[in-house]
Design an enzyme around this catalytic site. Sequence first.
Site, PDB file in Angstrom:
ATOM      1  N   SER A 143       1.019  -1.267   0.194  1.00 17.94           N
ATOM      2  CA  SER A 143       0.124  -0.024  -0.429  1.00 17.94           C
ATOM      3  C   SER A 143       1.150   1.076   0.168  1.00 17.94           C
ATOM      4  CB  SER A 143      -1.212  -0.266   1.503  1.00 17.94           C
ATOM      5  OG  SER A 143      -1.796   0.940   1.609  1.00 17.94           O
ATOM      6  N   TYR A 156      -1.718   0.233  10.194  1.00 13.32           N
ATOM      7  CA  TYR A 156      -1.983  -0.346   9.104  1.00 13.32           C
ATOM      8  C   TYR A 156      -0.573   0.123   8.444  1.00 13.32           C
ATOM      9  CZ  TYR A 156      -3.565  -1.087   4.576  1.00 13.32           C
ATOM     10  OH  TYR A 156      -3.902  -1.571   3.722  1.00 13.32           O
TER      11      TYR A 156
END
Length: 181
Positions: A143, A156
Amino acid sequence: MSKRLEGKVAIVTGAGTGIGEAIAQKFAREGAKVLVNGLPTDPIEEVVETIEENGGNAIAYQGDVSEELQAESCVKAAIDKYGRLDILVNNAGVFLAVAETQDYPIEAFDKTITMNIRSAFLMTKYALPHLQKSRGNIVSAGSEAGFNGVAQNSPYGGTKGWMHAFMKGVAVEQAKHGVRA
């Protein structure tokens, strides 16, 4: 017209919904035999049915691959059914909470680490001996958050940063076996 993944076998984790489901569907359309992995609450049987209705070949493996025995069994299921493994897609992961770091729930932190890091490590560990034989590939869902971080969910972003670094290390060490990561 030839299919790019004809004769290949792939495992896609977190394939019951979203990006994982789309990857499993695309791989099947390109000719791969696909093991569709998801948690017990994920609709992986429906994904398999859709793949088969569209002429593809897939099996379901329901299990939490952040647990060592489940990860090992997931890889074994693909080998038992198809006799080989060419592609591992580490897609399983979670984005559980939106909170500043000082307010981030420790339970959500622990689950994020387990689902996003431990699952990818375990699946890679157990898939590698088979991927070395086939000179296969590992694709892991990273990501932009892994490079830039993400406000109100720093754990995250941290797990995705780990994923980028982990895959770079795996790529270097496994190059001698022809495994691409």
